[in-house]
Scaffold this motif. Sequence first.
Motif, PDB file in Angstrom:
ATOM      1  N   ARG A 118       8.943 -14.707  14.295  1.00 46.12           N
ATOM      2  CA  ARG A 118       8.974 -13.432  14.034  1.00 46.12           C
ATOM      3  C   ARG A 118       9.109 -11.946  14.228  1.00 46.12           C
ATOM      4  O   ARG A 118       9.207 -11.719  15.578  1.00 46.12           O
ATOM      5  CB  ARG A 118       6.915 -13.490  14.444  1.00 46.12           C
TER       6      ARG A 118
ATOM      7  N   ILE B  91       8.188  -8.550  15.429  1.00 46.21           N
ATOM      8  CA  ILE B  91       7.407  -7.896  16.018  1.00 46.21           C
ATOM      9  C   ILE B  91       8.078  -6.205  16.375  1.00 46.21           C
ATOM     10  O   ILE B  91       9.297  -6.218  16.419  1.00 46.21           O
ATOM     11  CB  ILE B  91       6.980  -8.448  17.658  1.00 46.21           C
ATOM     12  N   ARG B  92       7.062  -5.330  15.871  1.00 51.91           N
ATOM     13  CA  ARG B  92       7.639  -3.853  15.838  1.00 51.91           C
ATOM     14  C   ARG B  92       6.863  -3.751  17.340  1.00 51.91           C
ATOM     15  O   ARG B  92       6.528  -4.010  17.706  1.00 51.91           O
ATOM     16  CB  ARG B  92       6.900  -3.296  15.204  1.00 51.91           C
TER      17      ARG B  92
ATOM     18  N   ASP C 222       7.263 -10.364   9.066  1.00 49.46           N
ATOM     19  CA  ASP C 222       6.632  -9.714   9.832  1.00 49.46           C
ATOM     20  C   ASP C 222       5.545 -10.235   9.882  1.00 49.46           C
ATOM     21  O   ASP C 222       4.753 -10.984   9.540  1.00 49.46           O
ATOM     22  CB  ASP C 222       6.837  -8.341   8.991  1.00 49.46           C
ATOM     23  N   GLU C 223       4.493  -9.088  10.801  1.00 52.34           N
ATOM     24  CA  GLU C 223       3.670  -9.044  11.002  1.00 52.34           C
ATOM     25  C   GLU C 223       2.246  -9.266  10.058  1.00 52.34           C
ATOM     26  O   GLU C 223       0.963  -9.687   9.877  1.00 52.34           O
ATOM     27  CB  GLU C 223       2.489  -8.132  12.017  1.00 52.34           C
ATOM     28  N   ASN C 224       2.687  -9.065   8.646  1.00 49.93           N
ATOM     29  CA  ASN C 224       1.493  -8.978   7.358  1.00 49.93           C
ATOM     30  C   ASN C 224       2.229 -11.035   6.736  1.00 49.93           C
ATOM     31  O   ASN C 224       1.591 -10.990   6.025  1.00 49.93           O
ATOM     32  CB  ASN C 224       2.319  -8.171   6.151  1.00 49.93           C
TER      33      ASN C 224
END
Length: 130
Positions: free
Chosen positions: A78, A80-81, A5-7
Amino acid sequence: MKIIDENGAAIETPDLTLGYLVGGTEPVEHPAVEGVEEVSHYETVTEYPGGGRDVRKVIDVPGVPAQAAWTEQVPVQRYIRYTEEELAAREKERQQAEEAARLPETIASLTCQLTDLQLALCELYEGGGV
Protein backbone atom coordinates in the motif's frame (compact mmCIF):
# COMPACT_ATOMS: atom_id res chain seq x y z
CA MET A 1 3.78 -7.48 -6.33
CA LYS A 2 0.81 -5.19 -6.79
CA ILE A 3 1.04 -1.65 -5.39
CA ILE A 4 -2.19 0.16 -4.54
CA ASP A 5 -3.00 3.64 -3.23
CA GLU A 6 -5.37 4.50 -0.40
CA ASN A 7 -8.34 4.25 -2.82
CA GLY A 8 -7.39 0.75 -3.98
CA ALA A 9 -6.24 1.89 -7.45
CA ALA A 10 -3.12 0.18 -8.84
CA ILE A 11 0.06 2.28 -9.13
CA GLU A 12 2.92 1.37 -11.47
CA THR A 13 5.68 3.67 -10.18
CA PRO A 14 4.98 5.34 -6.82
CA ASP A 15 6.90 8.51 -5.93
CA LEU A 16 8.75 7.53 -2.75
CA THR A 17 9.68 11.15 -2.04
CA LEU A 18 5.97 11.94 -1.46
CA GLY A 19 4.94 8.71 0.28
CA TYR A 20 6.02 5.28 1.51
CA LEU A 21 5.10 1.61 1.01
CA VAL A 22 3.56 -0.67 3.63
CA GLY A 23 3.08 -4.41 3.21
CA GLY A 24 -0.38 -5.88 3.54
CA THR A 25 -2.95 -8.15 1.94
CA GLU A 26 -6.01 -7.61 -0.20
CA PRO A 27 -8.96 -10.01 -0.32
CA VAL A 28 -9.85 -11.45 -3.73
CA GLU A 29 -13.26 -13.11 -4.00
CA HIS A 30 -13.51 -16.24 -6.15
CA PRO A 31 -17.07 -17.21 -7.12
CA ALA A 32 -18.46 -20.71 -6.76
CA VAL A 33 -17.98 -23.03 -9.75
CA GLU A 34 -20.69 -25.49 -10.70
CA GLY A 35 -19.50 -28.98 -11.50
CA VAL A 36 -19.78 -30.16 -15.12
CA GLU A 37 -19.79 -33.83 -16.11
CA GLU A 38 -17.34 -34.90 -18.76
CA VAL A 39 -18.96 -35.58 -22.14
CA SER A 40 -17.09 -37.93 -24.46
CA HIS A 41 -17.50 -40.50 -27.20
CA TYR A 42 -15.39 -43.26 -28.74
CA GLU A 43 -14.08 -43.22 -32.30
CA THR A 44 -12.85 -46.26 -34.18
CA VAL A 45 -9.22 -45.92 -35.13
CA THR A 46 -8.67 -49.30 -36.85
CA GLU A 47 -10.99 -52.22 -37.73
CA TYR A 48 -9.55 -55.73 -38.06
CA PRO A 49 -10.89 -58.52 -40.37
CA GLY A 50 -11.59 -60.83 -37.43
CA GLY A 51 -14.09 -58.33 -35.98
CA GLY A 52 -11.78 -56.51 -33.56
CA ARG A 53 -11.11 -52.80 -33.54
CA ASP A 54 -8.99 -50.15 -31.88
CA VAL A 55 -10.84 -47.17 -30.43
CA ARG A 56 -9.88 -43.94 -28.78
CA LYS A 57 -11.81 -41.80 -26.36
CA VAL A 58 -12.57 -38.27 -27.59
CA ILE A 59 -13.52 -35.73 -24.94
CA ASP A 60 -16.17 -33.30 -26.22
CA VAL A 61 -16.65 -31.31 -22.99
CA PRO A 62 -14.01 -31.61 -20.27
CA GLY A 63 -15.29 -32.23 -16.75
CA VAL A 64 -14.98 -29.52 -14.13
CA PRO A 65 -15.19 -30.35 -10.41
CA ALA A 66 -17.57 -28.25 -8.32
CA GLN A 67 -15.92 -25.70 -6.06
CA ALA A 68 -17.40 -23.51 -3.36
CA ALA A 69 -16.85 -19.75 -3.32
CA TRP A 70 -13.71 -18.72 -1.47
CA THR A 71 -11.69 -15.65 -0.52
CA GLU A 72 -7.97 -15.44 -1.16
CA GLN A 73 -5.66 -13.01 0.65
CA VAL A 74 -3.22 -11.67 -1.96
CA PRO A 75 -0.06 -9.85 -0.79
CA VAL A 76 0.07 -6.18 -1.85
CA GLN A 77 2.00 -3.06 -0.97
CA ARG A 78 0.00 0.00 0.00
CA TYR A 79 1.29 3.46 -1.00
CA ILE A 80 0.70 5.92 1.85
CA ARG A 81 1.18 9.62 1.06
CA TYR A 82 3.06 11.76 3.58
CA THR A 83 1.05 14.48 5.32
CA GLU A 84 2.15 18.11 5.00
CA GLU A 85 3.67 17.91 8.49
CA GLU A 86 5.60 14.76 7.61
CA LEU A 87 6.89 16.35 4.38
CA ALA A 88 8.04 19.42 6.34
CA ALA A 89 9.77 17.21 8.93
CA ARG A 90 11.49 15.18 6.16
CA GLU A 91 12.73 18.40 4.52
CA LYS A 92 14.07 19.63 7.87
CA GLU A 93 15.85 16.29 8.42
CA ARG A 94 17.33 16.50 4.90
CA GLN A 95 18.66 20.00 5.57
CA GLN A 96 20.13 18.91 8.92
CA ALA A 97 21.82 15.95 7.22
CA GLU A 98 23.34 18.28 4.61
CA GLU A 99 24.59 20.58 7.37
CA ALA A 100 26.03 17.63 9.27
CA ALA A 101 27.80 16.47 6.11
CA ARG A 102 29.37 19.95 5.74
CA LEU A 103 30.38 20.10 9.43
CA PRO A 104 34.02 18.92 8.96
CA GLU A 105 34.55 21.60 6.27
CA THR A 106 32.96 24.23 8.52
CA ILE A 107 35.15 23.24 11.48
CA ALA A 108 38.29 23.32 9.32
CA SER A 109 37.35 26.76 7.98
CA LEU A 110 36.59 28.13 11.45
CA THR A 111 39.87 26.70 12.81
CA CYS A 112 41.77 28.41 10.02
CA GLN A 113 39.97 31.70 10.68
CA LEU A 114 40.68 31.42 14.42
CA THR A 115 44.38 30.81 13.71
CA ASP A 116 44.46 33.86 11.42
CA LEU A 117 42.73 35.96 14.10
CA GLN A 118 45.19 34.79 16.76
CA LEU A 119 48.12 35.70 14.50
CA ALA A 120 46.60 39.12 13.82
CA LEU A 121 46.13 39.72 17.56
CA CYS A 122 49.71 38.65 18.24
CA GLU A 123 50.97 41.07 15.58
CA LEU A 124 48.83 43.83 17.02
CA TYR A 125 50.07 43.09 20.54
CA GLU A 126 53.72 42.89 19.54
CA GLY A 127 53.42 46.01 17.44
CA GLY A 128 52.29 47.93 20.49
CA GLY A 129 48.87 48.65 19.12
CA VAL A 130 47.20 47.30 22.25
